[in-house]
Design a protein around this motif. Structure first.
Motif, PDB file in Angstrom:
ATOM      1  N   UNK A 139      31.551 -20.396 -15.853  1.00  7.49           N
ATOM      2  CA  UNK A 139      31.004 -21.557 -15.145  1.00  7.49           C
ATOM      3  C   UNK A 139      29.591 -21.287 -14.652  1.00  7.49           C
ATOM      4  N   UNK A 140      29.347 -20.093 -14.140  1.00  5.71           N
ATOM      5  CA  UNK A 140      27.996 -19.767 -13.664  1.00  5.71           C
ATOM      6  C   UNK A 140      26.993 -19.723 -14.800  1.00  5.71           C
ATOM      7  N   UNK A 141      27.398 -19.209 -15.967  1.00  5.42           N
ATOM      8  CA  UNK A 141      26.498 -19.142 -17.100  1.00  5.42           C
ATOM      9  C   UNK A 141      25.447 -18.061 -16.942  1.00  5.42           C
ATOM     10  N   UNK A 142      24.356 -18.215 -17.648  1.00  4.25           N
ATOM     11  CA  UNK A 142      23.267 -17.237 -17.583  1.00  4.25           C
ATOM     12  C   UNK A 142      22.609 -17.264 -16.212  1.00  4.25           C
ATOM     13  N   UNK A 143      22.132 -16.128 -15.742  1.00  2.00           N
ATOM     14  CA  UNK A 143      21.456 -16.108 -14.426  1.00  2.00           C
ATOM     15  C   UNK A 143      20.222 -16.994 -14.420  1.00  2.00           C
ATOM     16  N   UNK A 144      19.937 -17.560 -13.268  1.00  2.00           N
ATOM     17  CA  UNK A 144      18.769 -18.419 -13.128  1.00  2.00           C
ATOM     18  C   UNK A 144      17.490 -17.602 -13.158  1.00  2.00           C
ATOM     19  N   UNK A 145      16.449 -18.179 -13.708  1.00  2.00           N
ATOM     20  CA  UNK A 145      15.144 -17.539 -13.694  1.00  2.00           C
ATOM     21  C   UNK A 145      14.491 -17.723 -12.321  1.00  2.00           C
ATOM     22  N   UNK A 146      13.422 -17.005 -12.083  1.00  2.00           N
ATOM     23  CA  UNK A 146      12.730 -17.118 -10.799  1.00  2.00           C
ATOM     24  C   UNK A 146      12.150 -18.513 -10.591  1.00  2.00           C
TER      25      UNK A 146
END
Length: 368
Positions: A139-146
């Motif tokens: 559900x979270x998926x790939x980490x968010x970019x800055x």
């Protein structure tokens, strides 16, 4: 005006107007005629009332949904025990009595397939922790970019944000989870403002928010948090969260303050209490305030002082005890007295503190 009244027959009285006062006499004649002959008055245009149309209800158009049937027990696949508060209760401490019968479930009679024990509604089946962790990761998926984090923070960090939830002394409550998912229907993140006793341990609040909701805390500033829902979050497939219909009465726990502190005699305990009541207060806490720096201040003071007093005037007796329990576990220290909304804390003996610090450092090295 006389022409309009000419259609009405007047058999028993003749209308005469005074030429000097035409308007006054006309009003008197009209009032007398209406009062004397109330049943003969028949206006030329009378409204005809239409019969009201029957209103259509939604239940007639749609078939009943078996999921919303109040007579059917609700089943939830959430992998944790349901309780009123997750961050402000310790499941390891067992109550000694209940203020209300455990058979009265706050979810309502027969509305949940879990049994209420008086403090929690336990999971009925075994939980596969690996599968739960994989589902949260999906559900979270790939980490968010800055850049994405900065954009979300700028959108939700302000005080006029519409997607905000206020957290009080109850901490992370069960119904708060439903509020979070309701905000996540139309927004990627939600702003959470913490006040009161939970601000003593913000790390604990963040842990339970992420663990119970499945989101990710992407911003933390003093007492303001931003909880992100994840890239692959689907509002239509949100988890089933039964709502508590009322706040259950808190059970009775063992006594917090002992008559004689551990490692001291009765005279030594009494002397330390008198010293604490006569010394200057370290801090003055306000009701529903922000206590993020209280733990560090108490720890620093215990390096030079043996007893610390906290002035909690207007905070409330229940909140004073909650603060004492938190400080006992976080500092750590020993509460000696709760009197007139004053908290007296004792740092304990030096050898006991050194042993506790050694055990904590050994645990940290073992985990590393």
């Amino acid at each position: 005006m006389l022409k309009l009244l000419s259609w009405r027959p007047l058999s028993h009285k003749t209308l005469t107007l005074d030429p000097t006062k035409p308007f006054l006499s006309l009003s008197r004649l009209l009032s007398q005629s209406l009062i004397e002959d109330p049943y003969e008055y028949d206006p030329p245009f009378s409204p005809i009332s239409k019969p009201p149309k029957p209103k259509k209800t939604k239940t007639q158009d749609k078939a009943p949904d078996p999921k919303n049937d109040p007579t059917r027990p609700l089943k939830s696949d959430l992998p944790f025990d349901f309780s009123y508060s997750y961050s402000e209760t310790n499941p390891a401490v067992k109550p000694i009595a209940f203020r209300e019968s455990p058979k009265f479930s706050p979810f309502g009679p027969g509305r949940l397939d879990r049994k209420w024990t008086g403090t929690v509604a336990a999971v009925q089946q075994e939980v596969d922790l690996d599968r739960v962790a994989e589902e949260k990761k999906r559900v979270l998926g790939d980490p968010l970019t800055e850049e994405e984090v900065a954009e979300l923070v700028e959108r939700y960090r302000h005080s006029d944000c519409a997607r905000q939830i206020n957290m009080g002394k109850g901490g992370v409550t069960h119904n708060m989870l439903d509020d979070i998912h309701n905000h996540w229907k139309r927004a990627e993140a939600v702003r959470i403002k913490c006040l009161g006793v939970p601000t003593l341990d913000i790390d604990n609040v963040c842990f339970h928010l992420e663990d119970k909701s499945g989101g990710k805390v992407i911003y933390r500033h003093i007492n303001v948090l931003i909880l992100y829902r994840g890239r692959n979050y689907d509002p239509k497939n949100r988890p089933v969260i039964p709502v508590m219909l009322w706040k259950p009465y808190p059970p009775i726990y063992p006594k917090l303050v002992k008559n004689v502190a551990d490692g001291l005699t009765f005279e030594e305990t009494k002397e330390l209490r008198n010293i604490g009541l006569n010394c200057l207060p370290l801090m003055k806490l306000t009701r529903n305030g922000v206590y993020v720096n209280v733990v560090d201040r108490v720890r620093e003071t215990f390096n030079t002082e043996e007893v610390v007093r906290l002035d909690c005037t207007h905070v409330g007796t229940s909140d004073c005890k909650r603060i004492g329990v938190k400080l006992r576990d976080l500092v750590p220290c020993i509460p000696l007295l709760f009197k007139d909304e004053q908290i007296i804390l004792w740092r304990g003996k030096r050898d006991q503190r050194q042993d506790s610090e050694c055990t904590d450092s050994s645990k940290m090295s073992a985990d590393a």
